[in-house]
Design a protein around this motif. Structure first.
Motif, PDB file in Angstrom:
ATOM      1  N   GLN A 169      11.380 -17.304 -35.709  1.00 14.43           N
ATOM      2  CA  GLN A 169      10.565 -16.729 -36.775  1.00 14.43           C
ATOM      3  C   GLN A 169       9.332 -16.048 -36.161  1.00 14.43           C
ATOM      4  O   GLN A 169       8.760 -16.545 -35.180  1.00 14.43           O
ATOM      5  CB  GLN A 169      10.090 -17.819 -37.752  1.00 14.43           C
ATOM      6  CG  GLN A 169      11.202 -18.668 -38.340  1.00 14.43           C
ATOM      7  CD  GLN A 169      11.760 -18.079 -39.626  1.00 14.43           C
ATOM      8  OE1 GLN A 169      11.634 -16.880 -39.858  1.00 14.43           O
ATOM      9  NE2 GLN A 169      12.383 -18.902 -40.444  1.00 14.43           N
ATOM     10  N   LEU A 170       8.945 -14.918 -36.746  1.00 15.97           N
ATOM     11  CA  LEU A 170       7.775 -14.187 -36.265  1.00 15.97           C
ATOM     12  C   LEU A 170       6.576 -14.491 -37.153  1.00 15.97           C
ATOM     13  O   LEU A 170       6.658 -14.410 -38.384  1.00 15.97           O
ATOM     14  CB  LEU A 170       8.045 -12.676 -36.271  1.00 15.97           C
ATOM     15  CG  LEU A 170       6.908 -11.779 -35.742  1.00 15.97           C
ATOM     16  CD1 LEU A 170       6.670 -12.024 -34.254  1.00 15.97           C
ATOM     17  CD2 LEU A 170       7.212 -10.305 -35.993  1.00 15.97           C
ATOM     18  N   TYR A 171       5.453 -14.832 -36.502  1.00  8.27           N
ATOM     19  CA  TYR A 171       4.217 -15.154 -37.214  1.00  8.27           C
ATOM     20  C   TYR A 171       3.108 -14.193 -36.769  1.00  8.27           C
ATOM     21  O   TYR A 171       3.103 -13.699 -35.640  1.00  8.27           O
ATOM     22  CB  TYR A 171       3.773 -16.590 -36.925  1.00  8.27           C
ATOM     23  CG  TYR A 171       4.703 -17.648 -37.456  1.00  8.27           C
ATOM     24  CD1 TYR A 171       4.454 -18.275 -38.676  1.00  8.27           C
ATOM     25  CD2 TYR A 171       5.828 -18.034 -36.728  1.00  8.27           C
ATOM     26  CE1 TYR A 171       5.309 -19.255 -39.164  1.00  8.27           C
ATOM     27  CE2 TYR A 171       6.687 -19.012 -37.209  1.00  8.27           C
ATOM     28  CZ  TYR A 171       6.422 -19.615 -38.428  1.00  8.27           C
ATOM     29  OH  TYR A 171       7.271 -20.586 -38.909  1.00  8.27           O
ATOM     30  N   ILE A 172       2.148 -13.973 -37.658  1.00  6.23           N
ATOM     31  CA  ILE A 172       1.005 -13.113 -37.369  1.00  6.23           C
ATOM     32  C   ILE A 172      -0.283 -13.853 -37.693  1.00  6.23           C
ATOM     33  O   ILE A 172      -0.338 -14.642 -38.645  1.00  6.23           O
ATOM     34  CB  ILE A 172       1.076 -11.794 -38.178  1.00  6.23           C
ATOM     35  CG1 ILE A 172      -0.053 -10.836 -37.765  1.00  6.23           C
ATOM     36  CG2 ILE A 172       1.029 -12.059 -39.678  1.00  6.23           C
ATOM     37  CD1 ILE A 172       0.088  -9.438 -38.374  1.00  6.23           C
ATOM     38  N   SER A 173      -1.326 -13.597 -36.885  1.00 13.26           N
ATOM     39  CA  SER A 173      -2.646 -14.180 -37.137  1.00 13.26           C
ATOM     40  C   SER A 173      -3.569 -13.096 -37.675  1.00 13.26           C
ATOM     41  O   SER A 173      -4.034 -12.235 -36.921  1.00 13.26           O
ATOM     42  CB  SER A 173      -3.234 -14.770 -35.851  1.00 13.26           C
ATOM     43  OG  SER A 173      -4.584 -15.154 -36.058  1.00 13.26           O
ATOM     44  N   LYS A 182       3.282 -14.398 -32.716  1.00 16.83           N
ATOM     45  CA  LYS A 182       3.982 -15.432 -31.959  1.00 16.83           C
ATOM     46  C   LYS A 182       5.351 -15.658 -32.588  1.00 16.83           C
ATOM     47  O   LYS A 182       5.563 -15.411 -33.785  1.00 16.83           O
ATOM     48  CB  LYS A 182       3.185 -16.729 -31.922  1.00 16.83           C
ATOM     49  CG  LYS A 182       3.140 -17.496 -33.235  1.00 16.83           C
ATOM     50  CD  LYS A 182       2.441 -18.842 -33.055  1.00 16.83           C
ATOM     51  CE  LYS A 182       2.452 -19.659 -34.360  1.00 16.83           C
ATOM     52  NZ  LYS A 182       1.823 -20.989 -34.188  1.00 16.83           N
ATOM     53  N   ILE A 183       6.276 -16.116 -31.747  1.00 13.73           N
ATOM     54  CA  ILE A 183       7.627 -16.414 -32.212  1.00 13.73           C
ATOM     55  C   ILE A 183       7.880 -17.909 -32.040  1.00 13.73           C
ATOM     56  O   ILE A 183       7.685 -18.457 -30.953  1.00 13.73           O
ATOM     57  CB  ILE A 183       8.677 -15.606 -31.424  1.00 13.73           C
ATOM     58  CG1 ILE A 183       8.466 -14.101 -31.649  1.00 13.73           C
ATOM     59  CG2 ILE A 183      10.091 -16.012 -31.837  1.00 13.73           C
ATOM     60  CD1 ILE A 183       9.384 -13.227 -30.809  1.00 13.73           C
ATOM     61  N   GLY A 197      11.768  -4.466 -26.404  1.00 10.59           N
ATOM     62  CA  GLY A 197      11.836  -5.922 -26.397  1.00 10.59           C
ATOM     63  C   GLY A 197      10.591  -6.637 -26.855  1.00 10.59           C
ATOM     64  O   GLY A 197      10.490  -7.863 -26.704  1.00 10.59           O
ATOM     65  N   ALA A 198       9.617  -5.911 -27.428  1.00  4.71           N
ATOM     66  CA  ALA A 198       8.366  -6.559 -27.828  1.00  4.71           C
ATOM     67  C   ALA A 198       7.917  -6.069 -29.201  1.00  4.71           C
ATOM     68  O   ALA A 198       8.026  -4.882 -29.524  1.00  4.71           O
ATOM     69  CB  ALA A 198       7.271  -6.281 -26.801  1.00  4.71           C
ATOM     70  N   LYS A 235      12.372 -13.640 -40.117  1.00  8.30           N
ATOM     71  CA  LYS A 235      13.254 -13.922 -38.995  1.00  8.30           C
ATOM     72  C   LYS A 235      13.212 -12.761 -38.000  1.00  8.30           C
ATOM     73  O   LYS A 235      13.309 -11.599 -38.380  1.00  8.30           O
ATOM     74  CB  LYS A 235      14.684 -14.128 -39.479  1.00  8.30           C
ATOM     75  CG  LYS A 235      14.895 -15.390 -40.305  1.00  8.30           C
ATOM     76  CD  LYS A 235      16.366 -15.534 -40.679  1.00  8.30           C
ATOM     77  CE  LYS A 235      16.600 -16.807 -41.480  1.00  8.30           C
ATOM     78  NZ  LYS A 235      18.041 -16.957 -41.851  1.00  8.30           N
ATOM     79  N   THR A 236      13.106 -13.114 -36.728  1.00  7.29           N
ATOM     80  CA  THR A 236      12.991 -12.065 -35.710  1.00  7.29           C
ATOM     81  C   THR A 236      14.230 -11.183 -35.668  1.00  7.29           C
ATOM     82  O   THR A 236      14.125  -9.962 -35.526  1.00  7.29           O
ATOM     83  CB  THR A 236      12.760 -12.687 -34.321  1.00  7.29           C
ATOM     84  OG1 THR A 236      13.813 -13.618 -34.033  1.00  7.29           O
ATOM     85  CG2 THR A 236      11.424 -13.393 -34.259  1.00  7.29           C
ATOM     86  N   GLU A 237      15.412 -11.771 -35.807  1.00  9.98           N
ATOM     87  CA  GLU A 237      16.626 -10.958 -35.708  1.00  9.98           C
ATOM     88  C   GLU A 237      16.722  -9.959 -36.861  1.00  9.98           C
ATOM     89  O   GLU A 237      17.156  -8.813 -36.676  1.00  9.98           O
ATOM     90  CB  GLU A 237      17.871 -11.849 -35.662  1.00  9.98           C
ATOM     91  CG  GLU A 237      18.062 -12.750 -36.872  1.00  9.98           C
ATOM     92  CD  GLU A 237      19.293 -13.630 -36.742  1.00  9.98           C
ATOM     93  OE1 GLU A 237      19.834 -14.023 -37.786  1.00  9.98           O
ATOM     94  OE2 GLU A 237      19.703 -13.916 -35.604  1.00  9.98           O
TER      95      GLU A 237
END
Length: 363
Positions: free
Chosen positions: A113-117, A108-109, A45-46, A15-17
């Motif tokens: 939720q934060l995802y990674i490639s 990507k969000i 912010g990034a 979760k991003t938060e």
């Protein structure tokens, strides 16, 4: 932290938060995906995700710190933009116009939720070094010519107010006599004339962080320990070290130099590479206090670990003893002592003779 793939392309991190809260406290977070280590950051912010291996010597970026949007490697302080992976030119070592870049991973969000490639990892761009100090890294090879004798005085003193040093007096006298009588080249380096930094304990972070040439020498072009490295590793056949006795030990400058020579010894540990071969060492040790043999023993052990060999009777020692510290008298005694000057010269004779045998054995 190990993550499992939820698809062939994108992997859920969390979760991003929650991640923002954690990263605002910790700064850096190490993740692992199928043995691929990633350092995750959040700044201004990034999010950012970089390969965890530093471009320089492979240090773990996740153990560094986040500084104004850049990750500073804990080993040698290289800095990389936390999003682009680009190295900050000249951040640690003098570089060329291409400072290189650490691989990045797309993020990507979706739905908070934060995802990674992981498959989207970019290519590593290695830094291009200026030649400069890296010349020290050349393979040691003895050049043809006379036996070369390097004297190193480790007496500490004020450059602006030099004083008489008994150990340096004997060393300088012996070098001059050797140059006149033994058909050798001589050179004297006074550590008190050099501007060089203390060892900063890179080995304590990781044995791989202690490099050759020394990390400090590579990072700081003004560091003059390079003169010792060049003289000891590449130029000299014989090294004669002189030291006063300070509280039963060698001088503080001797130990400052010795700690910086760990980069030479560590090449044996890391790469089975012996930089010091077929070289001979001798010592001149004087003082108002006793403990000549203890100081000599420490020096012989240390230089033996670097790869030096010693002749029979490898040092000259002089001390008035604990209860006879008449220092003004001691200076006059050493200056006028034909015996001590002769013994110091004969020490160089013995080291040169052994050096000749070692060189002949290699031919």
């Amino acid at each position: 932290m190990n993550q499992e793939n939820t698809s062939s392309e994108w992997t859920l991190i969390g979760k991003t938060e929650d991640l923002i809260r954690e990263l605002e406290t910790r700064g850096l977070k190490e993740l692992e995906f199928d043995k691929k280590k990633v350092v995750l950051t959040y700044h201004d912010g990034a999010f950012g995700a970089l390969n965890n291996k530093c471009n320089h010597m492979g240090g773990p970026l996740s153990r560094g710190r986040l500084k104004k949007g850049c990750i500073e490697c804990p080993w040698h302080y290289w800095e990389f933009n936390h999003k682009t992976g680009e190295s900050i030119s000249g951040s640690a070592e003098p570089l060329s116009s291409n400072p290189g870049a650490v691989p990045t991973f797309p993020l990507k969000i979706e739905n908070g939720q934060l995802y990674i490639s992981i498959p989207g990892e970019t290519k590593r761009v290695q830094a291009v070094y200026n030649s400069g100090i890296m010349n020290l890294s050349r393979e040691p090879k003895r050049e043809a010519g006379k036996i070369r004798v390097l004297g190193i005085s480790t007496t500490a003193m004020d450059k602006n107010h030099p004083r008489f040093s008994t150990s340096e007096e004997l060393l300088n006298s012996a070098l001059k006599t050797a140059a006149e009588n033994l058909d050798v080249e001589t050179k004297l380096i006074k550590l008190s004339d050099l501007n060089f930094r203390h060892c900063e304990g890179f080995y304590s972070k990781s044995e791989k962080a202690c490099t050759w040439p020394c990390s400090i020498t590579k990072m700081d072009p003004t560091d003059e320990m390079s003169q010792i490295y060049e003289g000891m590793v590449h130029w000299a056949d014989v090294v004669i070290v002189s030291s006063p006795i300070r509280w039963g030990n060698a001088s503080s400058l001797y130990y400052k130099m010795a700690e910086r020579l760990n980069s030479v010894q560590n090449q044996i540990t890391l790469k089975d590479r012996v930089l010091i071969q077929n070289k001979v060492v001798g010592m001149i040790i004087t003082g108002g206090q006793d403990n000549v043999q203890s100081v000599a023993g420490q020096m012989l052990n240390f230089f033996g670990e670097l790869g030096f060999m010693a002749p029979p009777f490898p040092y000259v020692g002089h001390s008035l003893g604990w209860s006879s510290e008449a220092m003004e008298y001691n200076m006059d005694y050493v200056r006028d002592s034909e015996y001590l000057h002769t013994q110091s010269y004969e020490l160089i004779e013995r080291t040169v003779e052994l050096s000749k045998k070692l060189i002949q054995a290699q031919d």
